[in-house]
Design an enzyme around this catalytic site. Sequence first.
Site, PDB file in Angstrom:
ATOM      1  N   GLU A   7       0.850  -1.251  -0.062  1.00 34.89           N
ATOM      2  CA  GLU A   7      -0.037   0.054  -0.167  1.00 34.89           C
ATOM      3  C   GLU A   7       0.730   1.457  -0.079  1.00 34.89           C
ATOM      4  O   GLU A   7       0.481   2.322  -0.412  1.00 34.89           O
ATOM      5  CB  GLU A   7      -0.789   0.196   1.201  1.00 34.89           C
ATOM      6  CG  GLU A   7      -2.206   0.604   0.899  1.00 34.89           C
ATOM      7  CD  GLU A   7      -3.335   0.618   1.947  1.00 34.89           C
ATOM      8  OE1 GLU A   7      -3.087   0.705   3.073  1.00 34.89           O
ATOM      9  OE2 GLU A   7      -4.514  -0.129   1.577  1.00 34.89           O
ATOM     10  N   LYS A  13     -13.589   1.927  -3.391  1.00 36.49           N
ATOM     11  CA  LYS A  13     -14.539   2.196  -2.430  1.00 36.49           C
ATOM     12  C   LYS A  13     -15.625   2.985  -2.686  1.00 36.49           C
ATOM     13  O   LYS A  13     -16.735   2.857  -2.431  1.00 36.49           O
ATOM     14  CB  LYS A  13     -13.539   2.914  -1.129  1.00 36.49           C
ATOM     15  CG  LYS A  13     -12.644   2.262  -0.445  1.00 36.49           C
ATOM     16  CD  LYS A  13     -11.846   3.103   0.565  1.00 36.49           C
ATOM     17  CE  LYS A  13     -10.354   2.456   1.062  1.00 36.49           C
ATOM     18  NZ  LYS A  13      -9.992   3.458   1.890  1.00 36.49           N
ATOM     19  N   HIS A  49       6.637 -26.337   0.619  1.00 40.51           N
ATOM     20  CA  HIS A  49       5.722 -27.467  -0.288  1.00 40.51           C
ATOM     21  C   HIS A  49       4.433 -26.595  -0.950  1.00 40.51           C
ATOM     22  O   HIS A  49       3.596 -27.328  -1.238  1.00 40.51           O
ATOM     23  CB  HIS A  49       5.225 -28.460   0.712  1.00 40.51           C
ATOM     24  CG  HIS A  49       6.064 -29.255   1.420  1.00 40.51           C
ATOM     25  ND1 HIS A  49       6.565 -30.370   0.922  1.00 40.51           N
ATOM     26  CD2 HIS A  49       7.312 -28.775   2.517  1.00 40.51           C
ATOM     27  CE1 HIS A  49       7.491 -30.911   1.765  1.00 40.51           C
ATOM     28  NE2 HIS A  49       8.064 -29.878   2.688  1.00 40.51           N
TER      29      HIS A  49
HETATM   30  O1  PA5 Z   1      -2.816   1.549   6.196  1.00 40.77           O
HETATM   31  C1  PA5 Z   1      -3.947   2.154   5.885  1.00 40.77           C
HETATM   32  O2  PA5 Z   1      -3.751   3.343   6.042  1.00 40.77           O
HETATM   33  C2  PA5 Z   1      -5.303   1.505   5.460  1.00 40.77           C
HETATM   34  O3  PA5 Z   1      -4.887   0.069   5.212  1.00 40.77           O
HETATM   35  C3  PA5 Z   1      -6.117   1.665   6.565  1.00 40.77           C
HETATM   36  O4  PA5 Z   1      -5.412   1.194   7.581  1.00 40.77           O
HETATM   37  C4  PA5 Z   1      -7.329   0.868   6.289  1.00 40.77           C
HETATM   38  O5  PA5 Z   1      -7.935   1.407   5.012  1.00 40.77           O
HETATM   39  C5  PA5 Z   1      -8.323   1.250   7.477  1.00 40.77           C
HETATM   40  O6  PA5 Z   1      -8.590   2.823   7.558  1.00 40.77           O
HETATM   41  P1  PA5 Z   1      -9.358   3.203   8.887  1.00 40.77           P
HETATM   42  O7  PA5 Z   1      -8.396   3.173   9.987  1.00 40.77           O
HETATM   43  O8  PA5 Z   1      -9.398   4.761   8.742  1.00 40.77           O
HETATM   44  O9  PA5 Z   1     -10.589   2.668   8.855  1.00 40.77           O
END
Ligand code: PA5
Length: 454
Positions: A289, A422, A310
């Site tokens: 990410e 989203k 494996h």
């Molecule tokens: O790393 C990140 O920023 C994302 O993976 C968030 O943790 C995830 O989208 C959840 O977001 P939030 O904490 O606002 O619910």
Amino acid sequence: MTAGSKRQDILDWTNASWERLPASAALRQRAGEMAEKLAGEIKAGKLPFLATPFMAALEKDLAELESGFLARFEHMLLLGIGGSALGARALQKAFAPGQDLPGHTGKSIWIMDNVDAAVLEAHLDRLPAGKTLVYVVSKSGDTIETIGQYFLVKAWLKKALPQNWKDHLLLNTDEKKGYLREEATTFGIRTLPVPDNLGGRYSAISAVGLVPAAFLGLDWRGLVRGFQAVAAPLADPKLDAAGLAAHPSFEFAVWGKALMDAGYLELITFFYIPAWSSFADWFAQLWAESLGKDGMGSQPIPTVGATDQHSVNQMFLDGPRNKACLFVERATGPEGLPFPTDMPAIFDYLQGKRFGELLPAEALGTRMGLTQSQVPLVALRLGVDDAVAAGKMMALLGAATLLTGWLMGINPVDQPAVELGKRLAKARLGASGLAEEKAQLSAFTTGGRDERGV
Ligand code: PA5
């Protein structure tokens, strides 16, 4: 990477294959620029992940919560997703493995990081509301997967505990904004803040992961100590080019970026500490990410030894030569039971040995195999696989990810591309506005499909 007298945690660069990474020399020259950027961002309050200005207050809160509020409950139902869940799961699996073993009687955490209707219902059917704390973690406070579950769990609590449902909730969210913050204010629900600029995937060593750790009675102080031992030097205003160049996170970042430049577009994380396999998932989200931007990045592949020997290892060894590997192991593990003496002759080599000797032998075999297959490999070898080591590793890999992103010239703390999915899901559910997304959905689901029976 050393701290304390008994432990020695090592990054082994022997098989990093620098000779095949020509960009690395020029990248190393950028230590001064990166040190300046770090200092600027820290001064502007943009990197609480490394500077941890919130930690003193949090440690005080945790100490109180641990012996008071948290001690009242047997179950924690954690609602969160992505960075709001993966760190807690890694800590739970690594340091409280009892929940996955027969005969567990202690505290349990149930992490709801999906929108699986059957799983949520099964938990609500079976958990005793009176002994359950619902810990809702969402920095934004409006992530649909988390808030959708929150609505149902809140209704469940209200039904089971009409007088004191609020006392079974703890919300961890932004200090000022978002739906969860409004909920906390409206109903006077207990909260902990997610500090400004502390993004989900960089937040495991904050209340996000430390409250679950404290709930389970884990060594959260050790996690903090280890984390700060690695992170604090990077937040030191006196950090200069030489200081950063000597920090293992910078060397890892140089390696990470040089690998991408040389066409190594997949990064295996092979954990030979089985209970730590969820750290591989935690790292996969952190790396992917943070760094999958502008057509660049490398795909993390979380794996665990010996299981994945494996499974996917054949591809690592003899598939496309586009893979590198971060190999995580420990100096010593549990001895295990002795093998019995009545084994058939073909297993003679196990005579007099213990079960615990298999894993390190297999780790060595896999590490050598990968190396001989020309997979650039860095090994993180922990002296002791305890909370301090986990804290150190999380700081090291978090900082390395951030610095890799900076060397790539991208922003490693946002994730703009995932927003489209989203918005489309919200449009699909009929949210107001989103006209463009609704038009796109209609075109996608109706026009010119090529669908065939199987
Ligand atoms: O790393 C990140 O920023 C994302 O993976 C968030 O943790 C995830 O989208 C959840 O977001 P939030 O904490 O606002 O619910």
